[in-house]
Motif scaffolding. Structure first.
Motif, mmCIF file in Angstrom:
data_model
loop_
_atom_site.group_PDB
_atom_site.id
_atom_site.type_symbol
_atom_site.label_atom_id
_atom_site.label_comp_id
_atom_site.label_asym_id
_atom_site.label_seq_id
_atom_site.Cartn_x
_atom_site.Cartn_y
_atom_site.Cartn_z
ATOM 1 N N LYS A 249 0.850 -1.215 -0.101
ATOM 2 C CA LYS A 249 0.056 -0.220 -0.075
ATOM 3 C C LYS A 249 0.895 1.337 -0.111
ATOM 4 O O LYS A 249 1.879 1.244 0.736
ATOM 5 C CB LYS A 249 -0.992 0.063 1.254
ATOM 6 N N VAL A 250 0.569 2.194 -0.846
ATOM 7 C CA VAL A 250 1.280 3.405 -0.995
ATOM 8 C C VAL A 250 0.425 4.645 -0.466
ATOM 9 O O VAL A 250 -0.550 4.912 -1.386
ATOM 10 C CB VAL A 250 2.254 3.672 -2.489
ATOM 11 N N GLU A 251 0.778 5.214 0.321
ATOM 12 C CA GLU A 251 0.034 6.464 1.125
ATOM 13 C C GLU A 251 0.794 7.563 0.711
ATOM 14 O O GLU A 251 1.902 7.843 0.712
ATOM 15 C CB GLU A 251 -0.157 6.294 2.640
ATOM 16 N N PHE A 252 -0.094 8.504 0.267
ATOM 17 C CA PHE A 252 0.528 10.034 -0.184
ATOM 18 C C PHE A 252 -0.080 10.929 0.843
ATOM 19 O O PHE A 252 -1.128 10.999 1.377
ATOM 20 C CB PHE A 252 -0.201 10.344 -1.554
ATOM 21 N N TYR A 253 0.963 11.627 1.267
ATOM 22 C CA TYR A 253 0.731 12.833 2.192
ATOM 23 C C TYR A 253 0.869 14.303 1.729
ATOM 24 O O TYR A 253 2.098 14.208 0.892
ATOM 25 C CB TYR A 253 1.664 12.711 3.602
ATOM 26 N N PHE A 254 -0.062 15.092 1.780
ATOM 27 C CA PHE A 254 0.075 16.513 1.227
ATOM 28 C C PHE A 254 0.389 17.488 2.149
ATOM 29 O O PHE A 254 -0.173 17.623 3.240
ATOM 30 C CB PHE A 254 -1.365 16.574 0.454
ATOM 31 N N LYS A 255 0.925 18.427 1.507
ATOM 32 C CA LYS A 255 0.984 19.834 2.372
ATOM 33 C C LYS A 255 0.437 20.694 1.207
ATOM 34 O O LYS A 255 1.198 21.023 0.179
ATOM 35 C CB LYS A 255 2.359 20.069 2.538
ATOM 36 N N GLY A 256 -0.764 21.248 1.468
ATOM 37 C CA GLY A 256 -1.209 22.058 0.057
ATOM 38 C C GLY A 256 -1.354 21.055 -0.953
ATOM 39 O O GLY A 256 -2.326 20.455 -0.877
ATOM 40 N N ASN A 257 -0.826 21.729 -2.144
ATOM 41 C CA ASN A 257 -1.210 20.821 -3.235
ATOM 42 C C ASN A 257 0.084 20.050 -3.509
ATOM 43 O O ASN A 257 -0.042 19.147 -4.625
ATOM 44 C CB ASN A 257 -1.621 21.787 -4.451
ATOM 45 N N ASP A 258 0.983 19.767 -2.850
ATOM 46 C CA ASP A 258 2.263 19.306 -2.978
ATOM 47 C C ASP A 258 2.412 17.905 -2.131
ATOM 48 O O ASP A 258 1.954 17.734 -1.163
ATOM 49 C CB ASP A 258 3.580 19.952 -2.596
ATOM 50 N N ILE A 259 2.769 16.878 -2.823
ATOM 51 C CA ILE A 259 3.083 15.396 -2.191
ATOM 52 C C ILE A 259 4.408 15.678 -1.532
ATOM 53 O O ILE A 259 5.417 16.124 -2.206
ATOM 54 C CB ILE A 259 2.756 14.345 -3.009
ATOM 55 N N VAL A 260 4.302 15.610 -0.343
ATOM 56 C CA VAL A 260 5.602 15.810 0.511
ATOM 57 C C VAL A 260 6.235 14.373 1.079
ATOM 58 O O VAL A 260 7.325 14.535 1.502
ATOM 59 C CB VAL A 260 5.405 16.783 1.853
ATOM 60 N N LYS A 261 5.251 13.395 1.060
ATOM 61 C CA LYS A 261 5.710 12.346 1.535
ATOM 62 C C LYS A 261 4.914 11.142 1.020
ATOM 63 O O LYS A 261 3.813 11.158 0.758
ATOM 64 C CB LYS A 261 5.301 12.165 3.043
#
Length: 102
Positions: free
Chosen positions: A35-47
């Motif tokens: 499973k690949v999780e995406f973490y955002f800050k605003g509209n940017d994937i940061v992690k």
């Protein structure tokens, strides 16, 4: 559970009752699942966080490298498809990638 991307034996899928964070399920063969999780800050994937799915084995090193290249290249497409499928309840188009990502 639509397949959204196929890439040299790696299959990325969403499930119909998904939850946050935005994520994708990756499978290889019959016994490997991540499973690949995406973490955002605003509209940017940061992690991006990679987790082995329960009942599956972790991808072998070669497939893990391919998965990471695939995710890096298509991360925003995957996130947009997730919103289209989960939030908007609309179909997404399957992508079959036949050229190796460098």
């Amino acid at each position: 559970m639509p397949t959204i991307i196929e890439y040299f034996g790696i299959v990325l899928k969403f499930f119909s009752k998904e939850h946050l964070p935005i994520h994708v399920h990756a499978y290889y063969g019959g016994g490997y699942g991540m499973k690949v999780e995406f973490y955002f800050k605003g509209n940017d994937i940061v992690k991006k966080q990679y987790k082995t799915l329960k009942g599956y084995s972790t991808f072998k090193p070669a497939q893990m490298r391919d998965l990471k290249k695939l995710i890096d290249k298509y991360e925003y497409d995957i996130a947009n498809d997730w919103v289209t499928f989960v939030i908007k309840n609309q179909r997404v188009i399957r992508k079959i990638i036949r050229r190796k990502i460098r």
